[in-house]
Design a protein around this motif. Structure first.
Motif, short mmCIF file in Angstrom:
data_model
loop_
_atom_site.label_atom_id
_atom_site.label_comp_id
_atom_site.label_asym_id
_atom_site.label_seq_id
_atom_site.Cartn_x
_atom_site.Cartn_y
_atom_site.Cartn_z
N MET A 1 7.45 104.25 46.42
CA MET A 1 8.45 103.62 45.05
C MET A 1 7.14 103.96 44.24
SD MET A 1 9.77 99.88 44.49
CE MET A 1 9.08 99.26 44.96
N SER A 3 4.72 102.93 41.31
CA SER A 3 4.55 101.32 40.83
C SER A 3 4.71 102.13 39.40
CB SER A 3 3.56 100.91 41.37
OG SER A 3 2.64 101.41 41.32
N LEU A 20 7.63 99.09 36.68
CA LEU A 20 8.22 98.78 37.53
C LEU A 20 7.51 97.16 38.38
CD1 LEU A 20 11.10 99.32 38.89
CD2 LEU A 20 9.85 100.59 39.83
N GLY A 21 6.33 97.59 38.71
CA GLY A 21 5.70 96.92 39.31
C GLY A 21 5.76 95.38 39.30
N PHE A 23 7.83 94.41 36.63
CA PHE A 23 8.83 93.92 36.63
C PHE A 23 9.00 93.84 37.80
CE2 PHE A 23 13.80 94.42 36.94
CZ PHE A 23 14.46 93.87 35.32
N VAL A 24 9.46 94.24 39.07
CA VAL A 24 9.49 93.55 40.40
C VAL A 24 8.84 91.57 41.05
CG1 VAL A 24 9.15 93.59 42.66
CG2 VAL A 24 10.21 95.73 41.66
N LEU A 25 7.61 92.15 39.97
CA LEU A 25 6.42 91.19 40.45
C LEU A 25 6.84 89.53 39.62
CD1 LEU A 25 4.11 89.42 41.40
CD2 LEU A 25 2.90 90.17 39.11
N LEU A 27 10.30 89.18 38.86
CA LEU A 27 11.49 88.75 39.76
C LEU A 27 11.01 88.28 40.39
CD1 LEU A 27 13.75 92.33 39.41
CD2 LEU A 27 14.06 90.20 38.25
N VAL A 28 10.45 88.72 41.78
CA VAL A 28 10.23 87.49 42.75
C VAL A 28 9.41 86.38 41.95
CG1 VAL A 28 8.40 87.81 44.65
CG2 VAL A 28 9.56 89.80 44.42
#
Length: 49
Positions: A1, A3, A20-21, A23-25, A27-28
């Motif tokens: 993936m 980032s 992307l990194g 955005f994922v952070l 979401l978590v």
């Protein structure tokens, strides 16, 4: 993936652009807070606190 890939989406007429990194952070963190709030609400409602 990768980032460094950008995620683009639109919310309420505003264009958003995140790596992307990040955005994922987000979401978590959101999911952890939601699960923690549900657990605390359950404990408070059942008289455990």
């Amino acid at each position: 993936m990768k980032s460094d890939r950008r995620v683009k989406f639109r919310v309420g007429g505003e264009d958003w652009d995140f790596p992307l990194g990040t955005f994922v952070l987000l979401l978590v963190i959101t999911l952890v807070l939601m699960v923690g709030g549900a657990w605390l609400g359950f404990r408070f409602g059942s008289g455990g606190l």
